[in-house]
Design a protein around this motif. Sequence first.
Motif, PDB file in Angstrom:
ATOM      1  N   UNK A 274       0.412  -0.663  -0.013  1.00  0.00           N
ATOM      2  CA  UNK A 274      -0.091   0.051   0.650  1.00  0.00           C
ATOM      3  C   UNK A 274       1.458   1.256  -0.202  1.00  0.00           C
ATOM      4  N   UNK A 275       0.351   2.403  -0.102  1.00  0.00           N
ATOM      5  CA  UNK A 275       1.192   4.269  -0.023  1.00  0.00           C
ATOM      6  C   UNK A 275       1.465   3.698   1.300  1.00  0.00           C
ATOM      7  N   UNK A 276       2.790   3.957   1.088  1.00  0.00           N
ATOM      8  CA  UNK A 276       3.040   4.304   3.154  1.00  0.00           C
ATOM      9  C   UNK A 276       2.693   5.837   3.666  1.00  0.00           C
ATOM     10  N   UNK A 277       2.719   5.526   5.257  1.00  0.00           N
ATOM     11  CA  UNK A 277       1.811   6.610   5.506  1.00  0.00           C
ATOM     12  C   UNK A 277       2.958   7.183   5.886  1.00  0.00           C
ATOM     13  N   UNK A 278       2.671   9.340   5.703  1.00  0.00           N
ATOM     14  CA  UNK A 278       4.037  10.073   5.579  1.00  0.00           C
ATOM     15  C   UNK A 278       4.277  10.367   6.696  1.00  0.00           C
ATOM     16  N   UNK A 279       3.908   9.058   6.882  1.00  0.00           N
ATOM     17  CA  UNK A 279       4.736   9.871   9.037  1.00  0.00           C
ATOM     18  C   UNK A 279       5.824   8.791   8.795  1.00  0.00           C
ATOM     19  N   UNK A 280       5.509   7.778   8.268  1.00  0.00           N
ATOM     20  CA  UNK A 280       7.103   6.736   7.952  1.00  0.00           C
ATOM     21  C   UNK A 280       7.481   7.124   6.464  1.00  0.00           C
TER      22      UNK A 280
ATOM     23  N   UNK B 450     -12.101   1.362  11.338  1.00  0.00           N
ATOM     24  CA  UNK B 450     -12.168   1.256   9.738  1.00  0.00           C
ATOM     25  C   UNK B 450     -11.298   2.836   9.998  1.00  0.00           C
ATOM     26  N   UNK B 451     -11.421   4.233  10.763  1.00  0.00           N
ATOM     27  CA  UNK B 451     -10.025   5.574   9.644  1.00  0.00           C
ATOM     28  C   UNK B 451      -9.051   5.079  10.048  1.00  0.00           C
ATOM     29  N   UNK B 452      -8.618   4.280  10.320  1.00  0.00           N
ATOM     30  CA  UNK B 452      -6.988   3.583  10.589  1.00  0.00           C
ATOM     31  C   UNK B 452      -6.389   2.591   9.448  1.00  0.00           C
ATOM     32  N   UNK B 453      -7.549   2.451   8.456  1.00  0.00           N
ATOM     33  CA  UNK B 453      -7.267   2.097   6.702  1.00  0.00           C
ATOM     34  C   UNK B 453      -7.833   3.077   5.720  1.00  0.00           C
ATOM     35  N   UNK B 454      -6.618   2.763   4.806  1.00  0.00           N
ATOM     36  CA  UNK B 454      -6.277   3.492   3.742  1.00  0.00           C
ATOM     37  C   UNK B 454      -8.033   3.170   2.943  1.00  0.00           C
ATOM     38  N   UNK B 455      -8.769   3.651   1.966  1.00  0.00           N
ATOM     39  CA  UNK B 455     -10.117   3.493   1.753  1.00  0.00           C
ATOM     40  C   UNK B 455      -9.906   1.644   0.972  1.00  0.00           C
ATOM     41  N   UNK B 456      -9.020   1.394   0.298  1.00  0.00           N
ATOM     42  CA  UNK B 456      -9.309   0.318  -0.474  1.00  0.00           C
ATOM     43  C   UNK B 456      -9.108  -1.158   0.446  1.00  0.00           C
ATOM     44  N   UNK B 457      -8.366  -0.562   1.697  1.00  0.00           N
ATOM     45  CA  UNK B 457      -8.605  -1.815   2.570  1.00  0.00           C
ATOM     46  C   UNK B 457     -10.284  -2.404   3.394  1.00  0.00           C
ATOM     47  N   UNK B 458     -10.928  -0.689   3.732  1.00  0.00           N
ATOM     48  CA  UNK B 458     -12.385  -0.754   3.963  1.00  0.00           C
ATOM     49  C   UNK B 458     -13.119  -1.612   2.487  1.00  0.00           C
ATOM     50  N   UNK B 459     -12.898  -0.859   2.074  1.00  0.00           N
ATOM     51  CA  UNK B 459     -13.988  -1.072   0.449  1.00  0.00           C
ATOM     52  C   UNK B 459     -13.446  -3.138   0.747  1.00  0.00           C
ATOM     53  N   UNK B 460     -12.381  -3.578   1.116  1.00  0.00           N
ATOM     54  CA  UNK B 460     -12.338  -4.690   0.907  1.00  0.00           C
ATOM     55  C   UNK B 460     -12.824  -5.065   2.384  1.00  0.00           C
ATOM     56  N   UNK B 461     -12.616  -4.605   3.563  1.00  0.00           N
ATOM     57  CA  UNK B 461     -13.970  -5.751   4.965  1.00  0.00           C
ATOM     58  C   UNK B 461     -15.215  -5.484   4.383  1.00  0.00           C
TER      59      UNK B 461
END
Lengths: 322, 640
Positions: A274-280, B450-461
């Motif tokens: 995935x796209x890395x977090x801008x923090x790391x 949910x907000x710890x995941x990217x949009x793509x991961x949420x859609x997978x969930x």
Amino acid sequence: MTAAPLLDVRNLKKSYSIGRSGLFSKRSLKVLHDVSFSVAPGEVLGLVGESGSGKSTIGRAILRLIESQSDVMRFDGQDLNSISPVRMRSLRKQMQIIFQDPYASLDPRKTIRAVLSEALDAHGLHKGAARVPRLIELVTLVGLDPSFLDRRPHEFSGGQRQRIGIARALAVEPSFIVCDEAVSALDVSIQAQVLNLLADLRAKTGVSLMFISHDLSVVRYISDRVMVLYLGRVMEVGPADQVHFSPKHPYTAALVSAEPSLHRENRRIRLTGEIPSPLVLPSGCIFRSRCPYAQPACAETVPPLQTVGDQHQSACLRTDIL
Amino acid sequence: MMSVRNFPKRMILPSLFLAALIIIPFAAPLITADDPVKIAVRYRLAAPDLEHWLGRDEFGRDRLARVLYGGQVSLTVAFVATTIACIIGTLFGLVGAYFRGPSEFVTSRLSDIVLCFPPILLALLVVTLFGPGSVTLVAVLSVLYFPTFARITFSEALRVTSLDFVEASRALGTPSYRIVLGTVLPNIAGPLSVQYSLTAAAAITIESGLSFLGLGVVPPAPSWGQMIRGARQFMNQDPLGIMIPCAALVLTIYAINFFCDRLRDTLDPKGTSGSSMDEVSKPKSRANAPTIKDPDVVAVINNLRLETAHFGTPAVIEDVSLTLRANQCTALVGESGSGKSLSSLALMGLLPGAIRQVGGTLQLRRKSDEVVDLGFLDARRLEDIRGNDIAMIFQEPMTSLNPIHKISDQMIEAITAHRPMSKSDARAHAIALLKRVGMNDAERRIDSYPDQMSGGMRQRVMIGMALSCEPRLLIADEPTTALDVTIQAEIIELLQTLRQDQGNGLSLLFISHNLGVVADIADRVAVMYSGLIVEEGPAAQILRDPHHPYTRALIESMPSSHEELNSARGDRLPAISGTPPLPSARPSGCTFRDRCPIALPACAHIRPALYPSADGERAVRCLRAPEAPAGVMNHQTEAA
Ligand SMILES: Nc1ncnc2c1ncn2[C@@H]1O[C@H](COP(=O)(O)OP(=O)(O)OP(=O)(O)O)[C@@H](O)[C@H]1O
Ligand code: SF4
Ligand code: SF4
Ligand SMILES: [Mg+2]
């Protein structure tokens, strides 16, 4: 591009502070790393990149809607870094923005007449008897009927609202417009109408555009040059057709290949992770964690933008692959 | 502002009501000649008579005069105080929200401090210090209530300032004060007016309370609180005495609330009253024996027709027929408003309350092989079907996932809702599902929010949750529109593989406006235009060789269809003009005719049917398509 650039930006940086990690240190999130570019009079510069790559941030930084740092930021010969707020307000007549969301970008309480008048009032343009003809001229220019002037936004479709947003930007006759995903929310048949409208405008008025979009084909069609961003860094910049049809950077190549198409056989380049977090962020090449061609050397140095063709530059250490 | 002529109808009644309640006390001298403070002990507690309609109080004063003059005092104190509080609070809030920085700090801290005190206590404190009286009361009430206004203004203004249209005003160079007063303020007037009503009502109550305690208006001056105070002692002998001021209070507060409720609705530019929007419309039963013969077919929509509840309005969906087969992906494409989502919601039994199914059938083969007509099942059975046989995923997964619960909890709940199993089994099942939808490290990440995941991961969930009941039919409404192209490609690939390895053959109904995505995933395509399917058939055929002018126009207007064009060279895209018609403004004959580049005069008279091709594989709703029967243009039996 022999003419002096209309807009010249060197080493644009932007970071957000995001709360505190320790007691005393504020953590900061760098979202733009030394982005440099210029836009010539009448030129359309396309900006592409995934969500979070900093496209909108660049547009807003240039218009001074958000704070940013840069070594050089000149517009039409004026230094935007040292300009006074009063001068900046009158300079706004020359730089405008069209927003992505045709629903959020119009005040639901204002009639179209009020929306367009606000633009003219802000710079004391077309006062008194000259006002109405100018308003009619503006709505006609974007292909709407003058009878729409006294209606409010909720009476319009998304495509019509987007035209109103364009008319508002054009009202002050700017020489430069940032189009932030200006056609992304529109249906294809309407999108084509709005793109044609923009194409006509550039032919008629010679306006310069910064065209931000995640749709590569749209950007290719409308732009002279395209700049590809990844996590706030420029990966590749060059003439639109060249960047699209013979990309020199692995990230651009992956983007182009992932674009769904009716006409091309799918030969998708897979990106891992995935796209890395801008923090790391990864060391060296920022794209390394997803690059199919990454080598150990890519972790060592930040690849500089190197010339790979006429007006065409790419920030990749491996020139042997594409 | 508003002229008399366009004064909104819904405001007439509450305005009259409120105006009456405010004017009547001030018209007291016209109504009664009695003096509210003139004592006549001889007549104490006299019953109502022709001269003194409401009788007399414990000092023999005329009650009508007292309630009217008392109203003057109570209303003046309450409205003056509320207005002052509103103006000061709004200014504080606006400055804090628009300019941020130090002013923001001042606003929020100051409000916090004042809001710490219970209102009546603070009022008591001040009145005790400064002595009772109307002026003190006004001052106390203003101080008491301005932080609430500051708070509301602050948070509402913050929300409005972050909207694009405020940024647009800034980009135009409009001066700050004009933006704040001309753009931000009108957009927060709704919540402010509601707060005004609540505060005015509360101020009247507090004023009465304080006067009742002897700390408000000084006797013998009348006020409603004073009247209650006096009448309380004689409550048993003379209940009327206490009922009169109470009734005055209740009526006034009701009138204010009524007025402000209507005002808020009127100020909303869309004028929506917000009632019964979410209620699900109830299907009408029809005696239609469901029949799906082919065992491969999962669902059949047949001549579906949907109308809005208003009498006499045209159909929002005019005629939609679709056959959804196992192991097949059917794409529904078309522009916004063409009816894609409504058609799929009908299949889920989730039509909005304002929409009614007035024709056609919606048949579904359940996992048990039982065939049901979704159009006449009750709510409970539909719910059972939604969890078990049909599942749905949406465009923005964040809005369908609850942000305050962990993924694991939400998945376990979804799984156990339809299948009795232990929590730990459900968790194991959830992890297996997440792995199936391609989430690495699912054991750990299932416990994120949910907000710890990217949009793509949420859609997978979301896809994982949808698959938890092993549905036969999966409806995906623009599932990749909010995602980046690289992520979109991954989700499409995932849906492809899932479809292939789902045991009994999953049927996928894929709604999209992106023909490129559709070309990647769909086996069959149905193109919708203004509530009608205009072309339908195998995806490869339709996209390579569209027969309907609308399908052709859609493909032609995509920039990706024209790799040779560039605006820098003055090229224009082949766009069709106009916009899709609203259901109420569809043209006669062919609904596409006013935008059709090849329309003929006959197209204005004949509404084309969906003409099937000779091999039955595809169908087109166009008089000039190769499928149209010869001579259809000549006889006008179908004339509209
Ligand atoms: N106010 C903010 N505070 C903290 N971080 C922010 C803020 N605004 C933007 N960012 C971050 O800055 C980065 C760049 O954001 P930006 O909006 O410019 O991206 P974008 O390329 O326009 O993306 P999209 O395609 O989603 O619009 C992102 O990581 C984003 O999360
Ligand atoms: S520098 Fe290395 S990691 Fe970066 S794009 Fe080039 S090959 Fe890939
Ligand atoms: S029926 Fe006529 S108007 Fe309609 S699509 Fe065909 S040619 Fe065009
Ligand atoms: Mg953006």
